[in-house]
Write a protein that holds these residues in place. Structure first.
Motif, short mmCIF file in Angstrom:
data_model
loop_
_atom_site.label_atom_id
_atom_site.label_comp_id
_atom_site.label_asym_id
_atom_site.label_seq_id
_atom_site.Cartn_x
_atom_site.Cartn_y
_atom_site.Cartn_z
N ILE A 26 33.64 86.66 31.65
CA ILE A 26 34.53 85.71 32.32
C ILE A 26 34.08 85.31 33.72
N PRO A 27 33.75 86.23 34.62
CA PRO A 27 33.58 85.75 35.99
C PRO A 27 32.44 84.75 36.14
N GLN A 28 31.50 84.71 35.18
CA GLN A 28 30.46 83.67 35.28
C GLN A 28 31.16 82.33 35.35
N GLU A 50 44.85 84.66 37.26
CA GLU A 50 44.52 84.46 35.84
C GLU A 50 43.27 85.26 35.46
N MET A 51 42.23 85.16 36.30
CA MET A 51 40.97 85.83 35.99
C MET A 51 41.15 87.34 36.02
N ALA A 52 41.88 87.82 37.03
CA ALA A 52 42.06 89.28 37.16
C ALA A 52 42.86 89.81 35.98
N SER A 54 42.91 88.50 32.88
CA SER A 54 42.06 88.54 31.67
C SER A 54 40.99 89.61 31.83
N GLN A 55 40.60 89.90 33.10
CA GLN A 55 39.60 90.95 33.33
C GLN A 55 40.14 92.30 32.88
N VAL A 56 41.45 92.52 33.12
CA VAL A 56 42.04 93.81 32.71
C VAL A 56 42.01 93.92 31.20
N ALA A 88 36.68 97.97 38.94
CA ALA A 88 35.86 97.29 37.92
C ALA A 88 35.79 95.80 38.22
N MET A 89 36.91 95.26 38.74
CA MET A 89 36.91 93.82 39.05
C MET A 89 36.01 93.50 40.24
N PHE A 90 36.06 94.36 41.26
CA PHE A 90 35.19 94.13 42.43
C PHE A 90 33.73 94.38 42.07
N ARG A 92 32.43 93.88 39.12
CA ARG A 92 32.05 92.72 38.33
C ARG A 92 31.82 91.52 39.24
N SER A 93 32.72 91.36 40.25
CA SER A 93 32.56 90.25 41.21
C SER A 93 31.23 90.38 41.93
N ALA A 94 30.88 91.60 42.31
CA ALA A 94 29.63 91.84 43.04
C ALA A 94 28.43 91.51 42.17
N VAL A 96 28.37 89.41 39.66
CA VAL A 96 28.30 87.95 39.49
C VAL A 96 27.73 87.33 40.77
N PHE A 97 28.22 87.80 41.91
CA PHE A 97 27.78 87.24 43.18
C PHE A 97 26.28 87.46 43.39
N SER A 98 25.75 88.60 42.92
CA SER A 98 24.34 88.89 43.21
C SER A 98 23.41 88.46 42.10
N VAL A 108 26.75 78.46 48.73
CA VAL A 108 27.94 77.64 48.45
C VAL A 108 29.06 78.53 47.92
N LEU A 109 28.69 79.43 46.99
CA LEU A 109 29.68 80.34 46.39
C LEU A 109 30.32 81.18 47.48
N GLU A 110 29.49 81.72 48.38
CA GLU A 110 30.02 82.55 49.47
C GLU A 110 30.99 81.73 50.30
N ARG A 112 32.75 79.08 49.45
CA ARG A 112 34.00 78.80 48.69
C ARG A 112 34.90 80.03 48.69
N ILE A 113 34.29 81.21 48.57
CA ILE A 113 35.11 82.44 48.55
C ILE A 113 35.69 82.69 49.94
N ARG A 114 34.85 82.41 50.99
CA ARG A 114 35.35 82.62 52.36
C ARG A 114 36.55 81.71 52.64
N GLY A 117 41.19 81.57 50.65
CA GLY A 117 42.55 81.95 51.01
C GLY A 117 42.66 83.41 51.41
N ILE A 118 41.56 84.15 51.16
CA ILE A 118 41.55 85.57 51.54
C ILE A 118 41.58 85.67 53.07
N SER A 119 42.33 86.65 53.60
CA SER A 119 42.37 86.83 55.06
C SER A 119 41.00 87.24 55.58
N PHE A 129 29.79 94.81 50.56
CA PHE A 129 29.67 95.49 49.26
C PHE A 129 28.87 94.62 48.29
N TYR A 130 29.22 93.31 48.24
CA TYR A 130 28.53 92.42 47.31
C TYR A 130 27.03 92.41 47.60
N LYS A 131 26.68 92.39 48.88
CA LYS A 131 25.26 92.31 49.24
C LYS A 131 24.56 93.65 48.98
#
Ligand SMILES: O=C(Nc1ccccc1)[C@H](C1CCCCC1)n1c(-c2ccc(Cl)cc2)nc2cc(F)c(F)cc21
Length: 233
Positions: A26-28, A50-52, A54-56, A88-90, A92-94, A96-98, A108-110, A112-114, A117-119, A129-131
């Motif tokens: 999914i996260p792709q 929604e993604m989180a 379906s990830q569960v 597992a979600m983080f 998986r996110s990492a 996908v990100f890497s 661009v992805l970074e 968009r994530i920045r 809406g995340i604080s 962590f992703y890096k």
């Protein structure tokens, strides 16, 4: 010089885990969506929930394929899933990100994530962590085994029979250790570095509920499953 060899049984175990792992892509799609368009904080939040969710569901399917998991005590199965879903979600996110993307796409992805809406305060620990996952250049077998090892963490809250979980986690750790030695012969510490990422992953666990409730918008709506798993609402 230790002669490391993966046995037939260990190869079979690895194949079961990698096949199960490859069934959750999914996260792709999320990465593709995020690269296509810029969304509002509300749309991003909805996308995340929604993604989180379906990830569960996908994580449960993956976990059911871990040899021996379904023979564990049922309450312990729930405790392991509840205790590892956010990590597992983080993870998986990492991953996908890497993953390798065309030039400029990761930036661009970074971005968009920045701006999703995340604080601000969570950006540094999350992208660090992703890096750090990216720097490991994990092969999919390592990614799949690391996810299974994360799920089979014996000391999750409310796990009653920790020894039973250890007995499932140990063979995974042994296969991963051998794989690391074979894949990264120049880096004897690679396996230790890999496990060190799981410690970093737990620190993201502390932030996750606040990352959601502080999403820059009013009235955060969660699915019932997320309320269960993400300790929100
Ligand atoms: O969807 C997601 N992650 C997901 C993973 C696994 C399975 C399902 C979903 C979200 C996006 C983020 C931007 C808004 C839309 C959701 N996501 C995250 C992320 C997750 C939770 C929080 Cl609290 C903060 C960020 N980090 C990501 C890195 C990526 F390369 C990435 F592509 C998507 C990423």
């Amino acid at each position: 010089k230790e002669k490391v060899e993966i046995t037939k049984a260990q190869r079979a175990l690895m194949k079961v885990i990698v096949d199960a792992y490859n069934r959750h892509k999914i996260p792709q799609d999320v990465a593709k969506k995020l690269l296509q368009d810029q969304y509002s904080a509300e749309e991003n939040f909805l996308l995340l929930t929604e993604m989180a969710t379906s990830q569960v569901q996908v994580l449960v399917e993956f976990t059911k394929n871990i040899p021996g998991f379904l023979s564990l005590n049922h309450e312990d199965q729930i405790a392991l899933l509840k205790g590892s879903a956010v990590e597992a979600m983080f993870l998986r996110s990492a991953q996908v990100f890497s993953q390798k993307m065309p030039n400029g796409h990761t930036e661009v992805l970074e971005e968009r994530i920045r701006k999703s809406g995340i604080s601000e305060e969570f950006m540094t620990p999350m992208f660090n962590f992703y890096k750090s996952i990216g720097e490991l250049h994990m092969i999919e077998e390592e990614q799949a085994l690391l996810t299974a090892i994360t799920i089979l963490t014996p000391d999750r809250p409310f796990v009653k029979d920790q020894q039973a979980v250890e007995r499932l986690q140990e063979p995974m750790l042994e296969v991963l250790r051998k794989l690391c030695v074979l894949q990264h012969p120049q880096e004897p510490q690679y396996f230790a570095r890999l496990l060190g990422r799981l410690t970093e992953l737990r620190t993201l666990n502390h932030y996750h509920a606040e990352m959601l409730t502080s999403w820059r918008m009013n009235d955060h709506k969660f699915t019932p499953l997320l309320c269960e798993i993400w300790d929100v609402q």
